[in-house]
Write a protein that holds these residues in place. Sequence first.
Motif, PDB file in Angstrom:
ATOM      1  N   SER A 114       0.848  -1.190   0.000  1.00 42.79           N
ATOM      2  CA  SER A 114       0.000   0.000   0.000  1.00 42.79           C
ATOM      3  C   SER A 114       0.883   1.238   0.000  1.00 42.79           C
ATOM      4  CB  SER A 114      -0.919   0.006   1.228  1.00 42.79           C
ATOM      5  OG  SER A 114      -0.152   0.076   2.408  1.00 42.79           O
ATOM      6  N   CYS A 115       0.268   2.384  -0.249  1.00 42.21           N
ATOM      7  CA  CYS A 115       1.011   3.638  -0.258  1.00 42.21           C
ATOM      8  C   CYS A 115       0.048   4.784   0.043  1.00 42.21           C
ATOM      9  CB  CYS A 115       1.693   3.867  -1.598  1.00 42.21           C
ATOM     10  SG  CYS A 115       0.553   4.002  -2.990  1.00 42.21           S
ATOM     11  N   ASP A 116       0.606   5.900   0.493  1.00 37.84           N
ATOM     12  CA  ASP A 116      -0.170   7.121   0.654  1.00 37.84           C
ATOM     13  C   ASP A 116      -0.036   7.919  -0.636  1.00 37.84           C
ATOM     14  OD1 ASP A 116      -0.732   6.390   3.249  1.00 37.84           O
ATOM     15  OD2 ASP A 116       0.745   7.742   4.150  1.00 37.84           O
ATOM     16  N   VAL A 117      -1.137   8.483  -1.103  1.00 37.31           N
ATOM     17  CA  VAL A 117      -1.137   9.259  -2.342  1.00 37.31           C
ATOM     18  C   VAL A 117      -1.594  10.678  -2.009  1.00 37.31           C
ATOM     19  CG1 VAL A 117      -2.125   9.458  -4.655  1.00 37.31           C
ATOM     20  CG2 VAL A 117      -1.664   7.190  -3.691  1.00 37.31           C
ATOM     21  N   HIS A 118      -0.833  11.653  -2.458  1.00 40.07           N
ATOM     22  CA  HIS A 118      -1.177  13.063  -2.255  1.00 40.07           C
ATOM     23  C   HIS A 118      -1.484  13.677  -3.621  1.00 40.07           C
ATOM     24  CE1 HIS A 118       0.406  13.232   1.936  1.00 40.07           C
ATOM     25  NE2 HIS A 118       1.065  12.175   1.488  1.00 40.07           N
ATOM     26  N   VAL A 119      -2.670  14.272  -3.761  1.00 35.84           N
ATOM     27  CA  VAL A 119      -3.082  14.892  -5.024  1.00 35.84           C
ATOM     28  C   VAL A 119      -3.500  16.326  -4.742  1.00 35.84           C
ATOM     29  CG1 VAL A 119      -4.668  14.783  -6.975  1.00 35.84           C
ATOM     30  CG2 VAL A 119      -3.889  12.663  -5.888  1.00 35.84           C
ATOM     31  N   ASP A 120      -2.706  17.262  -5.227  1.00 40.84           N
ATOM     32  CA  ASP A 120      -3.009  18.694  -5.055  1.00 40.84           C
ATOM     33  C   ASP A 120      -3.472  19.033  -3.639  1.00 40.84           C
ATOM     34  OD1 ASP A 120      -2.293  19.279  -7.666  1.00 40.84           O
ATOM     35  OD2 ASP A 120      -4.335  19.058  -8.422  1.00 40.84           O
ATOM     36  N   GLY A 121      -2.736  18.543  -2.636  1.00 38.88           N
ATOM     37  CA  GLY A 121      -3.030  18.868  -1.244  1.00 38.88           C
ATOM     38  C   GLY A 121      -3.993  17.929  -0.546  1.00 38.88           C
ATOM     39  N   THR A 122      -4.599  16.988  -1.260  1.00 43.73           N
ATOM     40  CA  THR A 122      -5.502  16.014  -0.649  1.00 43.73           C
ATOM     41  C   THR A 122      -4.765  14.696  -0.473  1.00 43.73           C
ATOM     42  OG1 THR A 122      -7.432  17.037  -1.681  1.00 43.73           O
ATOM     43  CG2 THR A 122      -7.694  14.774  -0.897  1.00 43.73           C
ATOM     44  N   LYS A 123      -4.822  14.122   0.741  1.00 46.75           N
ATOM     45  CA  LYS A 123      -4.134  12.869   1.033  1.00 46.75           C
ATOM     46  C   LYS A 123      -5.113  11.705   1.008  1.00 46.75           C
ATOM     47  CE  LYS A 123      -1.403  10.478   4.524  1.00 46.75           C
ATOM     48  NZ  LYS A 123      -0.752  10.591   5.854  1.00 46.75           N
ATOM     49  N   PHE A 124      -4.727  10.650   0.300  1.00 50.35           N
ATOM     50  CA  PHE A 124      -5.455   9.383   0.286  1.00 50.35           C
ATOM     51  C   PHE A 124      -4.534   8.383   0.969  1.00 50.35           C
ATOM     52  CE2 PHE A 124      -6.832  11.906  -3.275  1.00 50.35           C
ATOM     53  CZ  PHE A 124      -8.218  11.815  -3.211  1.00 50.35           C
ATOM     54  N   ALA A 125      -4.855   8.026   2.208  1.00 54.15           N
ATOM     55  CA  ALA A 125      -3.973   7.195   3.018  1.00 54.15           C
ATOM     56  C   ALA A 125      -4.163   5.712   2.727  1.00 54.15           C
ATOM     57  CB  ALA A 125      -4.210   7.467   4.493  1.00 54.15           C
ATOM     58  N   CYS A 126      -3.066   5.000   2.733  1.00 53.72           N
ATOM     59  CA  CYS A 126      -3.051   3.529   2.678  1.00 53.72           C
ATOM     60  C   CYS A 126      -3.830   2.968   1.481  1.00 53.72           C
ATOM     61  CB  CYS A 126      -3.579   2.967   3.990  1.00 53.72           C
ATOM     62  SG  CYS A 126      -2.927   1.345   4.357  1.00 53.72           S
ATOM     63  N   VAL A 127      -3.519   3.457   0.286  1.00 53.97           N
ATOM     64  CA  VAL A 127      -4.147   2.976  -0.941  1.00 53.97           C
ATOM     65  C   VAL A 127      -3.542   1.618  -1.283  1.00 53.97           C
ATOM     66  CG1 VAL A 127      -4.430   3.405  -3.416  1.00 53.97           C
ATOM     67  CG2 VAL A 127      -4.556   5.308  -1.785  1.00 53.97           C
ATOM     68  N   GLY A 128      -4.384   0.628  -1.523  1.00 52.66           N
ATOM     69  CA  GLY A 128      -3.921  -0.720  -1.863  1.00 52.66           C
ATOM     70  C   GLY A 128      -3.864  -1.616  -0.645  1.00 52.66           C
ATOM     71  N   SER A 129      -3.988  -2.913  -0.875  1.00 52.79           N
ATOM     72  CA  SER A 129      -3.939  -3.848   0.253  1.00 52.79           C
ATOM     73  C   SER A 129      -3.518  -5.255  -0.158  1.00 52.79           C
ATOM     74  CB  SER A 129      -5.294  -3.911   0.955  1.00 52.79           C
ATOM     75  OG  SER A 129      -6.273  -4.416   0.065  1.00 52.79           O
ATOM     76  N   ARG A 130      -3.119  -5.443  -1.407  1.00 55.34           N
ATOM     77  CA  ARG A 130      -2.742  -6.789  -1.833  1.00 55.34           C
ATOM     78  C   ARG A 130      -1.336  -7.138  -1.351  1.00 55.34           C
ATOM     79  NH1 ARG A 130      -4.197  -7.026  -8.160  1.00 55.34           N
ATOM     80  NH2 ARG A 130      -3.055  -5.065  -8.161  1.00 55.34           N
ATOM     81  N   SER A 131      -1.152  -8.382  -0.948  1.00 58.03           N
ATOM     82  CA  SER A 131       0.184  -8.837  -0.580  1.00 58.03           C
ATOM     83  C   SER A 131       1.010  -9.118  -1.824  1.00 58.03           C
ATOM     84  CB  SER A 131       0.095 -10.092   0.289  1.00 58.03           C
ATOM     85  OG  SER A 131      -0.610 -11.112  -0.406  1.00 58.03           O
ATOM     86  N   SER A 132       0.339  -9.365  -2.936  1.00 57.30           N
ATOM     87  CA  SER A 132       1.017  -9.695  -4.184  1.00 57.30           C
ATOM     88  C   SER A 132       0.065  -9.478  -5.350  1.00 57.30           C
ATOM     89  CB  SER A 132       1.478 -11.154  -4.138  1.00 57.30           C
ATOM     90  OG  SER A 132       1.476 -11.755  -5.391  1.00 57.30           O
ATOM     91  N   VAL A 133       0.619  -9.193  -6.514  1.00 51.90           N
ATOM     92  CA  VAL A 133      -0.194  -9.044  -7.716  1.00 51.90           C
ATOM     93  C   VAL A 133      -0.883 -10.362  -8.075  1.00 51.90           C
ATOM     94  CG1 VAL A 133       1.647  -9.548  -9.357  1.00 51.90           C
ATOM     95  CG2 VAL A 133      -0.231  -8.051 -10.028  1.00 51.90           C
ATOM     96  N   TRP A 134      -0.364 -11.466  -7.578  1.00 51.36           N
ATOM     97  CA  TRP A 134      -0.908 -12.786  -7.901  1.00 51.36           C
ATOM     98  C   TRP A 134      -2.003 -13.226  -6.949  1.00 51.36           C
ATOM     99  CZ3 TRP A 134       0.333 -13.411 -12.565  1.00 51.36           C
ATOM    100  CH2 TRP A 134       1.566 -12.972 -13.032  1.00 51.36           C
ATOM    101  N   ARG A 135      -2.386 -12.391  -5.970  1.00 52.59           N
ATOM    102  CA  ARG A 135      -3.481 -12.734  -5.070  1.00 52.59           C
ATOM    103  C   ARG A 135      -4.775 -12.771  -5.870  1.00 52.59           C
ATOM    104  NH1 ARG A 135      -5.784  -9.212  -0.092  1.00 52.59           N
ATOM    105  NH2 ARG A 135      -7.388 -10.671   0.502  1.00 52.59           N
ATOM    106  N   LEU A 136      -5.429 -13.894  -5.874  1.00 55.68           N
ATOM    107  CA  LEU A 136      -6.618 -14.084  -6.705  1.00 55.68           C
ATOM    108  C   LEU A 136      -7.876 -14.141  -5.846  1.00 55.68           C
ATOM    109  CD1 LEU A 136      -5.257 -16.838  -9.098  1.00 55.68           C
ATOM    110  CD2 LEU A 136      -5.323 -14.384  -9.484  1.00 55.68           C
ATOM    111  N   CYS A 137      -8.979 -13.863  -6.463  1.00 56.91           N
ATOM    112  CA  CYS A 137     -10.274 -13.935  -5.789  1.00 56.91           C
ATOM    113  C   CYS A 137     -11.196 -14.804  -6.632  1.00 56.91           C
ATOM    114  CB  CYS A 137     -10.858 -12.534  -5.636  1.00 56.91           C
ATOM    115  SG  CYS A 137     -12.503 -12.531  -4.928  1.00 56.91           S
ATOM    116  N   PHE A 138     -11.813 -15.804  -6.042  1.00 55.98           N
ATOM    117  CA  PHE A 138     -12.754 -16.674  -6.740  1.00 55.98           C
ATOM    118  C   PHE A 138     -14.157 -16.369  -6.254  1.00 55.98           C
ATOM    119  CE2 PHE A 138     -15.309 -20.575  -6.535  1.00 55.98           C
ATOM    120  CZ  PHE A 138     -15.424 -20.816  -7.890  1.00 55.98           C
ATOM    121  N   THR A 139     -15.082 -16.146  -7.161  1.00 57.09           N
ATOM    122  CA  THR A 139     -16.481 -15.932  -6.791  1.00 57.09           C
ATOM    123  C   THR A 139     -17.304 -17.095  -7.318  1.00 57.09           C
ATOM    124  OG1 THR A 139     -16.901 -14.622  -8.770  1.00 57.09           O
ATOM    125  CG2 THR A 139     -16.277 -13.433  -6.781  1.00 57.09           C
ATOM    126  N   PRO A 140     -17.958 -17.824  -6.436  1.00 54.73           N
ATOM    127  CA  PRO A 140     -18.683 -19.018  -6.837  1.00 54.73           C
ATOM    128  C   PRO A 140     -19.971 -18.751  -7.609  1.00 54.73           C
ATOM    129  CG  PRO A 140     -18.938 -18.644  -4.495  1.00 54.73           C
ATOM    130  CD  PRO A 140     -17.961 -17.624  -5.001  1.00 54.73           C
TER     131      PRO A 140
END
Length: 87
Positions: free
Chosen positions: A52-78
């Motif tokens: 994850s990372c913090d993103v700052h855009v023209d003075g606005t902070k978006f904290a803790c963007v992202g949460s995957r441990s890896s790009v290969w983390r998959l999600c299955f929907t039954p």
Amino acid sequence: MIRTFDNGNEPILNGSEPANLIHFNLVKLTTEGVSSYRLADFETAIVPLAGSCDVHVDGTKFACVGSRSSVWRLCFTPSRDASIWFL
């Protein structure tokens, strides 16, 4: 297809032919790393591939963007009507 290579944090696609409406970059950061840019003629989507990372855009902070441990983390929907949670 874009083959694996070290782009040195420089744009892979930079708004030139054949993809003149696309600017694409893969930025690799260390734990305390920082990267900044300004794109006058493009909208931006920041997609952390891992971690994850913090993103700052023209003075606005978006904290803790992202949460995957890896790009290969998959999600299955039954089913089509499944509830999806990313933890």
